[in-house]
Enzyme design. Structure first.
Site, PDB file in Angstrom:
ATOM      1  N   CYS A   1       5.174  -4.474  21.761  1.00  0.00           N
ATOM      2  CA  CYS A   1       5.048  -5.926  21.669  1.00  0.00           C
ATOM      3  C   CYS A   1       3.614  -6.378  21.974  1.00  0.00           C
ATOM      4  O   CYS A   1       2.856  -5.665  22.630  1.00  0.00           O
ATOM      5  CB  CYS A   1       5.973  -6.576  22.684  1.00  0.00           C
ATOM      6  SG  CYS A   1       7.659  -5.992  22.544  1.00  0.00           S
TER       7      CYS A   1
ATOM      8  N   GLU B   1      -4.376  21.324  13.694  1.00  0.00           N
ATOM      9  CA  GLU B   1      -4.585  20.062  12.972  1.00  0.00           C
ATOM     10  C   GLU B   1      -5.930  19.415  13.290  1.00  0.00           C
ATOM     11  O   GLU B   1      -6.580  18.896  12.397  1.00  0.00           O
ATOM     12  CB  GLU B   1      -3.506  19.034  13.377  1.00  0.00           C
ATOM     13  CG  GLU B   1      -2.177  19.212  12.716  1.00  0.00           C
ATOM     14  CD  GLU B   1      -1.242  18.060  13.047  1.00  0.00           C
ATOM     15  OE1 GLU B   1      -0.854  17.935  14.227  1.00  0.00           O
ATOM     16  OE2 GLU B   1      -0.913  17.289  12.148  1.00  0.00           O
TER      17      GLU B   1
ATOM     18  N   LYS C   1      -0.779  21.317  16.992  1.00  0.00           N
ATOM     19  CA  LYS C   1      -1.729  20.298  17.461  1.00  0.00           C
ATOM     20  C   LYS C   1      -3.140  20.849  17.367  1.00  0.00           C
ATOM     21  O   LYS C   1      -4.043  20.183  16.888  1.00  0.00           O
ATOM     22  CB  LYS C   1      -1.460  19.899  18.922  1.00  0.00           C
ATOM     23  CG  LYS C   1      -0.355  18.949  19.215  1.00  0.00           C
ATOM     24  CD  LYS C   1      -0.442  17.583  18.635  1.00  0.00           C
ATOM     25  CE  LYS C   1      -0.025  17.535  17.204  1.00  0.00           C
ATOM     26  NZ  LYS C   1       1.336  17.411  16.827  1.00  0.00           N
TER      27      LYS C   1
ATOM     28  N   LYS D   1      -1.048  10.431   7.721  1.00  0.00           N
ATOM     29  CA  LYS D   1      -0.077  10.131   8.781  1.00  0.00           C
ATOM     30  C   LYS D   1       1.345  10.150   8.229  1.00  0.00           C
ATOM     31  O   LYS D   1       2.265  10.611   8.882  1.00  0.00           O
ATOM     32  CB  LYS D   1      -0.398   8.761   9.387  1.00  0.00           C
ATOM     33  CG  LYS D   1       0.511   8.355  10.553  1.00  0.00           C
ATOM     34  CD  LYS D   1       0.270   9.215  11.769  1.00  0.00           C
ATOM     35  CE  LYS D   1       1.266   8.981  12.878  1.00  0.00           C
ATOM     36  NZ  LYS D   1       1.364  10.112  13.802  1.00  0.00           N
TER      37      LYS D   1
ATOM     38  N   GLU E   1       4.506  23.778  18.537  1.00  0.00           N
ATOM     39  CA  GLU E   1       3.914  22.430  18.524  1.00  0.00           C
ATOM     40  C   GLU E   1       2.485  22.460  19.090  1.00  0.00           C
ATOM     41  O   GLU E   1       1.579  21.810  18.549  1.00  0.00           O
ATOM     42  CB  GLU E   1       4.815  21.462  19.310  1.00  0.00           C
ATOM     43  CG  GLU E   1       4.296  20.057  19.474  1.00  0.00           C
ATOM     44  CD  GLU E   1       4.013  19.315  18.162  1.00  0.00           C
ATOM     45  OE1 GLU E   1       4.389  19.809  17.092  1.00  0.00           O
ATOM     46  OE2 GLU E   1       3.358  18.269  18.231  1.00  0.00           O
TER      47      GLU E   1
ATOM     48  N   HIS F   1       6.351  43.062  18.166  1.00  0.00           N
ATOM     49  CA  HIS F   1       6.863  43.491  16.855  1.00  0.00           C
ATOM     50  C   HIS F   1       5.831  43.269  15.751  1.00  0.00           C
ATOM     51  O   HIS F   1       6.197  43.175  14.585  1.00  0.00           O
ATOM     52  CB  HIS F   1       8.173  42.753  16.545  1.00  0.00           C
ATOM     53  CG  HIS F   1       9.253  43.071  17.531  1.00  0.00           C
ATOM     54  ND1 HIS F   1       9.879  44.299  17.577  1.00  0.00           N
ATOM     55  CD2 HIS F   1       9.767  42.355  18.558  1.00  0.00           C
ATOM     56  CE1 HIS F   1      10.753  44.306  18.569  1.00  0.00           C
ATOM     57  NE2 HIS F   1      10.695  43.139  19.193  1.00  0.00           N
TER      58      HIS F   1
ATOM     59  N   ASN G   1       6.308  -8.887  27.602  1.00  0.00           N
ATOM     60  CA  ASN G   1       6.228  -7.466  27.227  1.00  0.00           C
ATOM     61  C   ASN G   1       6.722  -6.654  28.410  1.00  0.00           C
ATOM     62  O   ASN G   1       6.459  -7.017  29.554  1.00  0.00           O
ATOM     63  CB  ASN G   1       4.778  -7.037  26.978  1.00  0.00           C
ATOM     64  CG  ASN G   1       4.251  -7.584  25.673  1.00  0.00           C
ATOM     65  OD1 ASN G   1       4.995  -8.167  24.902  1.00  0.00           O
ATOM     66  ND2 ASN G   1       2.972  -7.391  25.449  1.00  0.00           N
ATOM     67  N   GLY G   2       7.373  -5.529  28.140  1.00  0.00           N
ATOM     68  CA  GLY G   2       7.844  -4.664  29.223  1.00  0.00           C
ATOM     69  C   GLY G   2       9.363  -4.667  29.271  1.00  0.00           C
ATOM     70  O   GLY G   2      10.031  -5.017  28.294  1.00  0.00           O
TER      71      GLY G   2
ATOM     72  N   TRP H   1       8.529  -5.617  19.162  1.00  0.00           N
ATOM     73  CA  TRP H   1       8.982  -4.319  18.652  1.00  0.00           C
ATOM     74  C   TRP H   1      10.323  -4.095  19.329  1.00  0.00           C
ATOM     75  O   TRP H   1      10.397  -3.936  20.548  1.00  0.00           O
ATOM     76  CB  TRP H   1       7.964  -3.241  19.029  1.00  0.00           C
ATOM     77  CG  TRP H   1       8.370  -1.832  18.730  1.00  0.00           C
ATOM     78  CD1 TRP H   1       9.284  -1.068  19.400  1.00  0.00           C
ATOM     79  CD2 TRP H   1       7.859  -0.987  17.694  1.00  0.00           C
ATOM     80  NE1 TRP H   1       9.370   0.172  18.840  1.00  0.00           N
ATOM     81  CE2 TRP H   1       8.508   0.253  17.798  1.00  0.00           C
ATOM     82  CE3 TRP H   1       6.906  -1.171  16.676  1.00  0.00           C
ATOM     83  CZ2 TRP H   1       8.240   1.319  16.933  1.00  0.00           C
ATOM     84  CZ3 TRP H   1       6.644  -0.109  15.831  1.00  0.00           C
ATOM     85  CH2 TRP H   1       7.311   1.124  15.958  1.00  0.00           C
TER      86      TRP H   1
ATOM     87  N   ARG I   1      -0.259  -2.549  16.914  1.00  0.00           N
ATOM     88  CA  ARG I   1       0.685  -2.024  17.905  1.00  0.00           C
ATOM     89  C   ARG I   1       2.074  -1.851  17.315  1.00  0.00           C
ATOM     90  O   ARG I   1       2.929  -1.223  17.938  1.00  0.00           O
ATOM     91  CB  ARG I   1       0.787  -2.989  19.098  1.00  0.00           C
ATOM     92  CG  ARG I   1      -0.535  -3.198  19.800  1.00  0.00           C
ATOM     93  CD  ARG I   1      -0.513  -4.487  20.594  1.00  0.00           C
ATOM     94  NE  ARG I   1       0.211  -4.346  21.837  1.00  0.00           N
ATOM     95  CZ  ARG I   1      -0.361  -4.160  23.011  1.00  0.00           C
ATOM     96  NH1 ARG I   1      -1.657  -4.086  23.090  1.00  0.00           N
ATOM     97  NH2 ARG I   1       0.361  -4.049  24.098  1.00  0.00           N
TER      98      ARG I   1
HETATM   99  O1  M6R Z   1       6.843  11.098  10.005  1.00  0.00           O
HETATM  100  P1  M6R Z   1       7.426  12.474  10.175  1.00  0.00           P
HETATM  101  O2  M6R Z   1       7.804  12.797  11.560  1.00  0.00           O
HETATM  102  O3  M6R Z   1       8.575  12.708   9.223  1.00  0.00           O
HETATM  103  O4  M6R Z   1       6.261  13.449   9.739  1.00  0.00           O
HETATM  104  C1  M6R Z   1       6.446  14.811   9.658  1.00  0.00           C
HETATM  105  C2  M6R Z   1       5.125  15.550   9.664  1.00  0.00           C
HETATM  106  O5  M6R Z   1       4.363  15.192   8.536  1.00  0.00           O
HETATM  107  C3  M6R Z   1       4.318  15.273  10.926  1.00  0.00           C
HETATM  108  O6  M6R Z   1       5.047  15.579  12.068  1.00  0.00           O
HETATM  109  C4  M6R Z   1       3.021  16.080  10.922  1.00  0.00           C
HETATM  110  O7  M6R Z   1       3.298  17.437  11.051  1.00  0.00           O
HETATM  111  C5  M6R Z   1       2.091  15.589  12.033  1.00  0.00           C
HETATM  112  N1  M6R Z   1       0.754  15.502  11.534  1.00  0.00           N
HETATM  113  C6  M6R Z   1       2.078  16.460  13.224  1.00  0.00           C
HETATM  114  O8  M6R Z   1       1.123  16.131  14.156  1.00  0.00           O
END
Ligand code: M6R
Length: 602
Positions: free
Chosen positions: A2, A485, A482, A597, A478, A501, A99-100, A75, A27
Site C-alpha cells: 500500500c 542469474e 540466484k 521479470k 535456488e 556419483h 498501511n500495515g 494492495w 509498490r
Molecule cells: O512469475 P513466475 O514465478 O512464474 O516466474 C518463473 C520464473 O521465470 C522466475 O522464477 C525466474 O526463474 C526468476 N528470474 C528467478 O529469480
C-alpha cells in the site's frame, strides 16, 4: 504494497494526491482512493484497478482554497480488492488511510460492533476510524481522541486521519510502517516514501516508530510516549529512482531486507495459535483429492520442490513436482483425484499457464499460489492463495520465493490438520516455528558486511556447487540460480549425497562449494559429504550453526531449532552472497542480461 499520500495547503488537492499516488505505483496496488475536506465539505472517491479509473471518477471535481486531503493505494491483504475495501475508510464524519496490519483488529471490531457500529469493509483499517469516533464522543478534543485511538492499536501502522470535527488538521501516527512529512514554504505533505513529494517539498522528516501528532496550517506538532518532541528536518533528495529503493542500492537488496516484514503479512489471518486457516479454501476443497501435482518454472519450481517434502512429511499426501515447460509436452497421465497446483510470482508465466489449462481440460481441480491478484493464472484457477509479497521488481526473485515457501508450508500443515495426519503437538511445533520466521529473516549488519568482505574471494574459479539435503536441496538449487542469474558465473545446485556419483570429479581448489549444513536435518550426513569434497581440495563455504573445522569460509547461522527456520536464514545468506558477488563484478543486479521479470512467451 500500500501507499499513502497526504497534503495540507492551498493548492489543488486532487491533482497532488493523484500525482503522488502515481509515484507510488511501483509498490503495486489493486485499488485507490482519496478524501478531501475543504471548508467544511468532505469529498471522497474510490476506484478499483488502476489510477486511471480514479482519475476518470474525479475528472469533474477540483478542490478550492485551503484544505486537507489524504490518498491511498491498496494492495489487498484483508479482504478482496473492492471499492468498499479501498481506503480512505469512512466513519460518520472522519476518514482514515493506513498501511500495515492492526493485529488486534478483530478484538476492536467486536467491541465496536457491540456498541452498534456497522462495518462496511472487511479490512482491519476500518476499526481505526470507528474507534476514533467512539473516543471523540467522550473526548471532544480531536487530537486527544486520536491519541487515545492509537494507544489501543497493536501491530504495524502508518496512518493519516481527517475529520470534520477538526477540518483544518491532519492527524498522523507511525509504528512499524514507513511514513514521512514533507515541508515546503507553505504546505505540508505526508507520504509512505520520498517519491510523491520530490519536486514539491524541500525538506523532510522521517517519522520514527511511536511518533504521532497533527499538522495544521503553519504548524506541525510531534509527540511520542515521552510527550511533545522537537524534530529536525533534512533536505529532500531529488532522485526518484533511488527514493523508490528506500535507500538500498538495488531493488533486489531492498526486497531481501523486506522479507522479514512481508512474511508476517503472508501469515496474518492464516496462522492462528493452534491451527492454520485459509479463507480462500472452502471446507470441502480437498475432498476426493488423493495426490498433488505442482507445476512451475524457475524459482517458483524450487519452492514447489520444497513443498513436495513438506506435503509428504506433514500431510502424508503424495506430491509430484514438474517443470511446466516439460510437463506440457510429455503427454502426462492426469487423474481426477489429483489437485493441480501452479506456483508463480507474476501469474503470467506462459508455460505455467499452459500447464494449468491442460490440467483444467483434463478435469482436474486447480489451486494457484501467486503474488499477483487477478493475474491470468489466478483467474484460471479454481482457487488461489496470494503470497502477499508486494510487488517484486528485481528480476532475481527473492521475497516471492520466501513467501511461496511459507504458503506451501502453511498449506502442508493445514492439510495435515484437516486430514488428521499431523498430531496437534506436531502442528503446534510447526506453527511456533512459523511465528519465529520473521526473526530468522532479519538481515543483520554484521552478516551483510561479512558477505560483502567474503565475496571478493569468489569472483573467479570454474564454478560453484551449492549442496544440501532434503528441503535444503531445493534451497541449494535456488541459491545456485540466484548466483548464476546476477553474477553470470556457473553454479549448480546438487543433492549433497549425489556428489560422489559424478560431480566430485570436478573437485579442486578452484571449485567453490557452498554447503548448507543445518543442525536439525541430517547434519552428520551432509558433514561427511562436505568432508569428501574438502579431501579433494574443493574450496568450502559452509553455512551452518555448527562450527566446521574444514571450512575455508564459514557463516554461522543462529536459528537452529527447526529446519524451516534454518532454511529461511540460510536462504538470506545465499541471496546476499549472490548480490555481493554481482555488485563486485559490476553487473546490473536488478536487470540481469538476457532475463525478463515475467516470461510470457514459451
Ligand atoms: O512469475 P513466475 O514465478 O512464474 O516466474 C518463473 C520464473 O521465470 C522466475 O522464477 C525466474 O526463474 C526468476 N528470474 C528467478 O529469480
Amino acid at each position: 504494497m500500500c501507499g499513502i499520500v497526504g497534503y495540507l495547503g492551498l493548492n489543488e488537492k486532487k491533482e497532488i494526491l493523484l500525482d503522488g499516488l502515481q509515484e507510488l505505483e511501483y509498490r503495486g496496488y489493486d485499488s485507490a482512493g482519496i478524501a478531501v475536506i475543504e471548508g467544511k465539505k468532505l469529498h471522497n472517491f474510490k476506484a478499483i484497478g488502476k489510477l486511471e479509473n480514479l482519475r476518470e471518477k474525479t475528472k469533474t471535481y477540483h478542490s478550492e482554497g485551503f484544505g486537507i486531503s489524504i490518498g491511498h493505494t491498496r494492495w489487498a491483504t484483508h479482504g478482496k480488492p473492492t471499492e468498499l475495501n479501498a481506503h480512505p475508510h469512512l466513519g460518520a464524519y472522519s476518514y482514515v488511510v493506513h498501511n500495515g496490519i492492526i493485529e488486534n483488529y478483530q478484538e476492536l471490531k467486536h467491541e465496536l460492533q457491540a456498541d452498534g457500529v456497522t462495518f462496511l469493509s472487511q479490512t482491519d483499517t476500518e476499526t481505526i476510524v470507528h474507534l476514533f469516533e467512539k473516543n471523540h464522543k467522550t473526548t471532544p478534543d480531536a487530537f486527544l481522541a486520536f491519541e487515545k485511538t492509537i494507544q489501543r492499536l497493536e501491530g504495524a501502522y502508518a496512518t493519516l486521519l481527517i475529520t470534520e470535527a477538526a477540518p483544518d488538521t491532519i492527524f498522523f501516527a507511525k509504528q512499524g510502517s514507513p511514513m514521512l512529512i514533507g515541508f515546503s514554504k507553505e504546505d505540508v505533505y505526508f507520504a509512505s516514501s520520498d517519491t510523491p513529494i520530490i519536486g514539491k517539498a524541500d525538506e523532510v522528516y522521517y517519522l520514527e516508530d511511536g511518533e504521532y501528532g497533527y499538522a495544521k496550517a503553519g504548524e506541525v506538532k510531534l509527540f511520542n510516549a515521552g510527550g511533545e518532541k522537537s524534530f529536525t528536518k533534512q533536505a529532500l533528495t531529488s532522485d526518484k529512482i533511488s527514493a523508490q529503493k528506500d535507500g538500498y542500492r538495488f531493488f533486489m537488496e531492498k526486497e531481501i531486507y523486506e522479507q522479514s516484514r512481508v512474511m508476517s503479512e503472508t501469515m496474518i489471518g492464516r496462522v492462528r495459535d493452534e491451527s492454520i486457516y485459509f479463507e480462500e479454501l472452502g471446507e470441502d476443497f480437498f475432498d476426493g483429492i488423493t495426490s498433488i501435482k505442482i507445476c512451475a518454472c524457475g524459482t517458483s519450481y524450487h519452492s514447489a520442490l520444497c513443498a513436495a517434502y513438506l506435503f509428504e512429511r506433514l500431510a502424508k499426501v503424495r506430491c509430484d513436482v514438474e517443470i511446466a515447460s516439460e510437463f506440457r509436452y510429455k503427454e502426462p497421465l492426469l487423474l481426477k483425484d489429483t489437485l493441480f497446483v501452479t506456483i508463480s510470482q507474476s501469474g503470467e508465466t506462459a508455460d505455467t499457464l499452459e500447464a494449468l489449462k491442460m490440467a483444467k481440460r483434463a478435469g482436474l481441480k486447480s489451486l494457484s499460489i501467486c503474488n499477483v491478484d487477478n493475474s491470468s493464472i489466478v483467474r484460471q484457477s479454481d482457487a488461489a492463495i496470494l503470497t502477499r509479497a508486494g510487488i517484486e521488481k528485481g528480476v532475481a526473485s527473492t521475497k516471492a520465493f520466501a513467501t511461496q515457501t511459507m504458503v506451501l508450508w502453511m498449506l502442508a500443515v493445514y492439510l495435515g490438520q484437516t486430514r488428521k495426519t499431523l498430531s496437534s503437538v506436531l502442528a503446534k511445533t510447526e506453527i511456533d516455528a512459523m511465528l519465529h520466521t520473521p526473526k530468522a529473516l532479519i538481515v543483520g549488519d554484521e552478516l551483510h558486511a561479512k558477505l560483502h568482505r567474503l565475496s571478493k574471494r569468489y569472483l573467479h574459479g570454474h564454478g560453484f556447487f551449492f549442496i544440501g539435503r532434503d528441503i535444503f536441496y531445493p534451497l541449494a538449487l535456488e541459491g545456485a540460480l540466484k548466483l548464476k542469474e546476477i553474477s553470470y558465473l556457473h553454479a549448480e545446485g546438487y543433492p549433497a549425497g549425489e556428489m560422489k556419483h559424478g560431480p566430485i570429479a570436478l573437485a579442486d581448489s578452484e571449485l567453490f562449494t557452498v554447503a548448507l549444513m543445518p543442525r536439525t536435518m541430517h547434519y552428520d550426513k551432509i558433514k561427511s559429504n562436505v568432508e569428501e569434497l574438502s579431501a579433494r581440495d574443493a574450496t568450502i563455504l559452509a553455512i551452518s550453526p555448527e562450527p566446521f573445522a574444514l571450512a575455508d569460509d564459514f557463516i554461522q547461522t543462529q536459528y537452529a531449532t527447526h529446519p524451516m527456520l534454518e532454511f529461511f536464514e540460510m536462504m538470506v545468506v545465499t541471496q546476499l552472497f549472490a548480490l555481493e558477488i554481482s555488485v563486485r563484478l559490476g553487473n546490473d543486479v536488478d536487470m540481469p542480461r538476457n532475463l525478463a521479470k515475467s516470461v510470457t512467451v514459451e
